[in-house]
Enzyme design. Sequence first.
Site, PDB file in Angstrom:
ATOM      1  N   HIS A 473      -1.394  72.457  -3.336  1.00 26.82           N
ATOM      2  CA  HIS A 473      -1.417  73.322  -2.148  1.00 26.82           C
ATOM      3  C   HIS A 473      -2.189  74.615  -2.421  1.00 26.82           C
ATOM      4  O   HIS A 473      -3.153  74.942  -1.725  1.00 26.82           O
ATOM      5  CB  HIS A 473       0.027  73.642  -1.731  1.00 26.82           C
ATOM      6  CG  HIS A 473       0.115  74.603  -0.592  1.00 26.82           C
ATOM      7  ND1 HIS A 473       0.391  74.209   0.693  1.00 26.82           N
ATOM      8  CD2 HIS A 473      -0.056  75.953  -0.531  1.00 26.82           C
ATOM      9  CE1 HIS A 473       0.380  75.260   1.491  1.00 26.82           C
ATOM     10  NE2 HIS A 473       0.127  76.338   0.771  1.00 26.82           N
ATOM     11  N   GLU A 474      -1.746  75.337  -3.438  1.00 32.31           N
ATOM     12  CA  GLU A 474      -2.386  76.627  -3.718  1.00 32.31           C
ATOM     13  C   GLU A 474      -3.841  76.440  -4.121  1.00 32.31           C
ATOM     14  O   GLU A 474      -4.702  77.253  -3.793  1.00 32.31           O
ATOM     15  CB  GLU A 474      -1.620  77.377  -4.811  1.00 32.31           C
ATOM     16  CG  GLU A 474      -0.221  77.801  -4.397  1.00 32.31           C
ATOM     17  CD  GLU A 474      -0.170  78.555  -3.081  1.00 32.31           C
ATOM     18  OE1 GLU A 474      -1.162  79.237  -2.742  1.00 32.31           O
ATOM     19  OE2 GLU A 474       0.842  78.450  -2.376  1.00 32.31           O
ATOM     20  N   HIS A 477      -6.016  76.324  -1.118  1.00 27.08           N
ATOM     21  CA  HIS A 477      -6.448  77.665  -0.671  1.00 27.08           C
ATOM     22  C   HIS A 477      -7.653  78.110  -1.501  1.00 27.08           C
ATOM     23  O   HIS A 477      -8.616  78.673  -0.987  1.00 27.08           O
ATOM     24  CB  HIS A 477      -5.326  78.687  -0.867  1.00 27.08           C
ATOM     25  CG  HIS A 477      -4.236  78.610   0.151  1.00 27.08           C
ATOM     26  ND1 HIS A 477      -4.460  78.704   1.499  1.00 27.08           N
ATOM     27  CD2 HIS A 477      -2.889  78.469   0.014  1.00 27.08           C
ATOM     28  CE1 HIS A 477      -3.302  78.622   2.154  1.00 27.08           C
ATOM     29  NE2 HIS A 477      -2.334  78.475   1.270  1.00 27.08           N
ATOM     30  N   HIS A 480     -10.807  76.551  -0.461  1.00 25.04           N
ATOM     31  CA  HIS A 480     -11.318  77.173   0.767  1.00 25.04           C
ATOM     32  C   HIS A 480     -12.211  78.364   0.395  1.00 25.04           C
ATOM     33  O   HIS A 480     -13.271  78.568   0.982  1.00 25.04           O
ATOM     34  CB  HIS A 480     -10.126  77.634   1.617  1.00 25.04           C
ATOM     35  CG  HIS A 480     -10.429  77.803   3.074  1.00 25.04           C
ATOM     36  ND1 HIS A 480      -9.525  78.366   3.939  1.00 25.04           N
ATOM     37  CD2 HIS A 480     -11.513  77.493   3.811  1.00 25.04           C
ATOM     38  CE1 HIS A 480     -10.047  78.381   5.152  1.00 25.04           C
ATOM     39  NE2 HIS A 480     -11.253  77.855   5.110  1.00 25.04           N
TER      40      HIS A 480
HETATM   41 ZN    ZN Z   1      -0.279  78.266   1.529  1.00 28.44          ZN
END
Ligand code: ZN
Length: 688
Positions: A473-474, A477, A480
């Site tokens: 998940h992290e 980011h 991105h």
């Molecule tokens: Zn998040």
Amino acid sequence: MQAAVHKDFPLLAPWKGPYGGVPDFAKVKIADFKPALLEAIARDRAEIGKIARNKAAPTFANTIAAMEAAGRPLNRVSAVFNIYTSTMDDKEMQAVEKEMSPVLAAFNDEVIQNAALFKRIKAVYDARETGRLSPEQKRLVWVVYRRFARQGAALGEADKKKLAAINQELAGLYTAFSQNELADEEDHWLTLENGDLAGLPDWLVAAAAGAAEEKNEKGKYVFANTRSAMEPFLTFSTRRDLREKAFRMWTSRGDNGDAHDNNAIITKILALRAEKAALLGYPTFAHWITDYQMAKTPERVRDLLMKVWTPAVARVHEEVADMQKIADAEGAGIAIAPWDYRFYAEKVRKARYDLDDGAIKPYLQLDKIREGMFWAAGQLYGFEFAEVHGVPVVQKDVRVFDVRKAGKHVGLMYYDPYARAGKSSGAWMNEYRSQERFQKPVTPIISNNLNFVKTAPGKPILVSWDDATTMFHEFGHGLHGLNSNVTYPTLAGANTVPDFVEFPSQLNEHWLPTKEVLSRFALHVETGKPIPDELVAKIKAAKTFNQGFLTVEYLVSAIVDMKIHLAGATPVDARAFEKQTLAEIGMPAEIVMRHRLPHFGHIFSGEGYASGYYDYIWADVLVADAAEAFEAAPGGYYDKALAKKLHDEIISRGDSVDAADAYRRFRGRDATVDALMRDRGFPAPVKA
Ligand SMILES: [Zn+2]
């Protein structure tokens, strides 16, 4: 002259060294933050003043682009300041943070409320369709104008002063809230003796023994008042009395009626937010927040939350019935209470899915999972990661990775995996530097922050399936930020509207359970053998397990967050409000909010998730829908054409395009809630 100035303020100097420069943590002294921040603010003030006072007619170049170029020293010191407040927040740093947060907030207001500056921004905004601006430039004009207008730039002088005073008071309250939360995590813990450890797995006992040594309690066992210590304790301890004790301590953070109690702060924050929204012309704070997001209105958010709430609660009742059956069969003579949920859920999981976290964990080595997420990013985006040494780090455990694509450097990733005193709990991504190519190409620097308990050197850290998911998940980011390909830094990477920002991260979680990742990287810590197919099949089958609990503990937090910010000017007593709202919506008695109000840092230690805790599920609707696209693609999750589309239309675009448009271009249509319902194993809503 410039050099001498920088010598006095090393925190403001352009970053030197390889990769377009990196922050020099070796030179950071906490005592330097305050003077450096004040100097940076002074310099930014001078630059902004020059833009505002320009005699030439306002243009994109002399106003919007000039603003993008301004404030670089402030960006640099703020980046390092944020790294310290989130990962090195000792008492000295906390004092600086407490003092400087309101100063930074005041300066932000000063810029927003600069009438001459806003007049120029508005002139460029009004003429944006008549000039020869590129689509990205038009978007930047809109984003900048919107930011100013939303924060009161169009207000009269008296109201502007009022707003600045409110923001300043809020900034102080946010800091106080988060420091109270941290204090209750650090000042309370559970100390156990040898005879209290029934049911706890070895790794948890070892970690607790280590924590006890740190507290000079050698021979005892210490469980910190944090999610990463409490959740496993509540899952495994067979001692119901201790589970209750731990649970009460953990869920009372910020709610102990002592010096660190957050209830009065919440009332003050809400009153000030209501006042702020009214000044800005919105009925409530929730309206103000949602207005510029994908959701647009609190009603659309509420619709979505309640659409999922009803089937989720129904599922909780089924889950509780299943657990009660087990408790009854064991002759436990209890009714399932909140401190029993995780414990009996684990038993149901073992019985029904024959899935034991302890059997999975040996296959999930921290370093291997990290390699796996790197590998998947390589397949999707063509990235290669190579560890580099000699780049300054904030703390010796931080590792730095050079990220390359087709042999070319695209960015850096700082990897900070371990818990330590002064580091915020949980996991998060931080952008040290955003990508841009406005004046010259600048590569992004991102960080990946986790909170694993460090083991003895050479002993691999084993993580849970949830932790591995959090890592993906992290890292999503981070991807991105790393994939960003825009001109202006304001539009770069993860700087998107908040209810879209979780899309890349939550979507990236879907690559962990792929066969391609697991067969290569989920390797047994002793045998090195890959995780067996049957175990993977079990993990997948268990995906919808406990979704009632997980969805409800989250949704209720989102519902309460939205509702409490719709209260407007009515004074709010946090305890009473929480209780009443839970009763109104039919909250199952066996669950508490994932974040009870007195420690709901997402919404009260800043404005990042205030009226915005729904962001996760809003994004998850898109994620479930996008995941189905990959599942249907010829190459599945590794379909090159679809990965390219994801990259080109969404992940590389930052905020340079509207999120809803970007998604539509990727998927060919809007997302519906159906995929999310299927993903969680709830009955899909009946079509009207
Ligand atoms: Zn998040």
